[in-house]
Design a protein around this motif. Structure first.
Motif, short mmCIF file in Angstrom:
data_model
loop_
_atom_site.label_atom_id
_atom_site.label_comp_id
_atom_site.label_asym_id
_atom_site.label_seq_id
_atom_site.Cartn_x
_atom_site.Cartn_y
_atom_site.Cartn_z
N ASN A 197 34.89 38.13 53.13
CA ASN A 197 35.12 39.58 53.24
C ASN A 197 36.46 40.17 52.59
O ASN A 197 37.21 40.71 53.30
N ILE A 198 36.78 39.77 51.47
CA ILE A 198 38.05 40.26 50.85
C ILE A 198 37.84 41.04 49.64
O ILE A 198 36.72 41.08 49.05
N SER A 199 38.51 42.24 49.58
CA SER A 199 38.28 43.16 48.59
C SER A 199 38.34 42.84 47.25
O SER A 199 39.39 41.85 47.07
N VAL A 218 47.99 41.42 46.09
CA VAL A 218 47.01 41.23 44.81
C VAL A 218 46.95 39.93 44.49
O VAL A 218 47.87 39.41 44.24
N VAL A 219 45.77 39.16 44.58
CA VAL A 219 45.64 37.94 44.07
C VAL A 219 44.64 37.90 42.63
O VAL A 219 43.71 38.30 42.77
N GLY A 220 45.39 37.34 41.44
CA GLY A 220 44.44 37.13 40.45
C GLY A 220 43.78 35.66 40.61
O GLY A 220 44.18 34.90 40.88
N ASN A 274 52.55 45.12 48.02
CA ASN A 274 53.76 45.04 47.59
C ASN A 274 54.24 43.69 47.06
O ASN A 274 55.32 43.22 46.45
N LYS A 275 52.98 42.83 46.85
CA LYS A 275 53.28 41.65 45.92
C LYS A 275 51.91 41.36 44.90
O LYS A 275 51.07 41.79 45.39
N ILE A 276 51.99 40.53 44.02
CA ILE A 276 51.14 39.95 42.96
C ILE A 276 51.23 38.49 42.89
O ILE A 276 52.31 38.21 42.68
N ALA A 277 50.23 37.92 43.47
CA ALA A 277 50.19 36.50 43.46
C ALA A 277 49.55 35.99 42.13
O ALA A 277 48.48 36.41 41.91
N ILE A 278 50.34 34.93 41.63
CA ILE A 278 49.68 34.35 40.06
C ILE A 278 49.63 32.88 40.52
O ILE A 278 50.50 32.29 41.21
N PHE A 319 43.68 41.41 48.34
CA PHE A 319 42.93 42.12 47.33
C PHE A 319 42.74 41.40 45.95
O PHE A 319 43.72 40.95 45.36
N VAL A 320 41.85 40.98 45.72
CA VAL A 320 41.34 40.05 44.58
C VAL A 320 41.17 40.81 43.27
O VAL A 320 40.44 41.71 43.47
N VAL A 321 41.65 40.43 42.30
CA VAL A 321 41.34 41.11 40.70
C VAL A 321 40.92 39.99 39.97
O VAL A 321 41.38 38.80 39.94
N HIS A 322 39.70 40.13 39.43
CA HIS A 322 39.09 39.10 38.40
C HIS A 322 38.87 39.98 37.17
O HIS A 322 38.26 41.05 37.16
N VAL A 323 39.30 39.41 35.98
CA VAL A 323 39.13 40.01 34.57
C VAL A 323 38.21 39.03 33.78
O VAL A 323 38.54 37.86 33.42
#
Length: 475
Positions: free
Chosen positions: A78-80, A22-24, A121-125, A50-54
């Protein structure tokens, strides 16, 4: 820069082949750089991103533009992408948090939702070296111990920070050289937040006027402190295993006083903090003064009790100091439990407590007493001798047997009689909020206080309570 970042990743064993990360991504320079770094490493490590934007709901049109930018960035590669919208201001008010704290809470909840949903299995900040230096100074100015001065960890469980050893100038240089655009959050350029003030005033001054390598040296010092902290933690854990017994049947920690005394003061404090952590799971509101007060219990009489943050009690027994949660369920920002006794509420020391009957707020703190101090003489701010308190301090309504001490000789008066003398109507007597130490009423809130807790020349620690919205009646 890519090679330097990859060396840092490998040094800390951050990424393995086949990781699902997961990439913030906020849209700012740091997170966009992180996105492209991980994208570049994807073939070599066989990564799935997997990108997350808040969208925090604070910056209006600018925030919408950031969201659109991140959406287009992910579509192009083409990234989720999970786009999350939240009302951070409302959350901050509802849970008594700063906007920074509320924003962080929302972001990490979004990261973990994506993490579990996609079996990552990872979250990248995207924290970088500058962020680390700012955090270290922020903790220093708040009075943090060694742990807080070790800075941001490169790896913490599933969270990884690949850019932590990369400076902001390097990041912006990398983006510029590769023609990569990014968004600018204008709130980062203001002086509205503490971290911005540290960034734009303190660190900028240090770099320009003292040493241009100030950030590097701040982070370097934190690494040395981290080594010291690791050494201390090993010794604290060893001493803790010898001195502390966990009582599972009532979720309490018993600290053997004799074994505690055998340790160096820094180890003693570590044992106390480790025990408190076992009860509360966090130590944000635990101050150095609290630790000192617990250690001082070793010299107090048996039965002495002090109130601590998160509803924790510390009690002096014959051979031990016992730490446990007060005998009612405690409600805090991380716990949705309610009190077992309706209308009863523990005093959060230090902290803020809302009086249920009136919606007034009590602001509570501890102060070391000095003889030059002037005792407040208004009805809204009261001082109490903290060492004279025997039980958990509660905000509640009257109970059978309640009394107040009316003079220095120890004379008592029942609360019922006090209410009659002060001509308080019958229908209001069961509604008036009281500050209670067992059956002893310390303060009829907004009115009379007990003589037993008054500050004098022998006082060491003051419990100060300020009533927000109280009447200035001089009592």
């Amino acid at each position: 820069m890519l090679k330097t970042v990859q060396k840092f990743i490998d040094k800390h064993n951050m990424i393995q082949k086949g990781d699902r990360i997961v990439v913030g991504v906020s849209g700012g320079a740091d997170s966009v750089c992180l996105f492209h770094v991980l994208l570049g490493l994807t073939p070599e490590y066989d990564l799935t991103l997997f990108v997350v934007h808040v969208n925090h709901g604070i910056r209006g049109t600018e925030a919408e533009e950031d969201e659109a930018y991140v959406k287009e960035l992910c579509l192009a590669h083409n990234i989720s992408c999970d786009l999350i919208k939240a009302d951070v201001k409302a959350l901050a008010v509802r849970e008594g948090l700063t906007e920074e704290e509320a924003g962080r809470k929302v972001r990490y909840e979004a990261f973990y939702d994506c993490f579990h949903k996609n079996k990552c299995n990872k979250i990248a900040i995207a924290h970088n070296r500058n962020d680390n230096a700012e955090t270290i100074l922020f903790h220093l100015f708040r009075g943090s111990g060694i742990k807080g001065l070790t800075g941001i960890p490169a790896v913490r469980e599933e969270i990884i920070r690949p850019l932590l050893d990369t400076g902001r100038e390097e990041i912006e240089g990398f983006l510029g050289e590769n023609g990569i655009s990014y968004q600018t959050d204008k709130t980062n350029l203001t002086q509205d937040y503490s971290r911005n003030k540290i960034r734009h005033q303190i660190i900028s001054f240090a770099q320009e006027e003292i040493n241009k390598r100030a950030i590097e040296h701040i982070v370097g010092a934190s690494k040395k402190l981290s080594e010291i902290d690791c050494y201390l933690e090993k010794n604290i854990s060893s001493a803790y295993d010898t001195a502390v017994t966990y009582l599972e049947y009532n979720n309490a920690y018993e600290i053997n006083i004799e074994k505690l005394r055998q340790e160096d003061p820094v180890i003693q404090k570590g044992i106390i903090r480790k025990s408190l952590m076992g009860l509360s799971n966090w130590l944000k509101d635990v101050e150095a003064l609290h630790i000192e007060l617990i250690l001082e219990l070793a010299e107090k009489q048996v039965g002495k009790v002090i109130n601590l943050p998160y509803g924790i009690l510390a009690a002096r027994d014959y051979h031990t100091i016992t730490l446990k949660i007060a005998p009612f369920q405690y409600k805090n920002k991380e716990d949705s439990k309610s009190l077992e006794v309706p209308g009863w509420q523990p005093l959060e020391i230090p902290g803020e407590v809302t009086i249920p009957q009136t919606n007034q707020i009590l602001h509570i703190k501890l102060i070391k007493y000095k003889k030059s101090m002037i005792i407040p003489r208004n009805g809204c701010t009261k001082w109490f001798d903290y060492d004279k308190i025997k039980n958990t301090v509660l905000i509640r309504t009257r109970q059978e047997g309640d009394y107040v001490q009316i003079d220095s000789a120890g004379s008592r008066k029942k609360i019922k009689s006090l209410f009659i003398d002060e001509k308080i109507p019958k229908e209001k007597r069961d509604l008036l909020p009281l500050l209670a130490d067992g059956a002893h009423i310390m303060w009829v809130i907004g009115g009379r206080i007990s003589e037993a807790y008054k500050v004098n020349e022998d006082t060491k620690v003051i419990l100060e309570i300020n009533l927000d919205g109280g009447k200035q009646d001089g009592k």
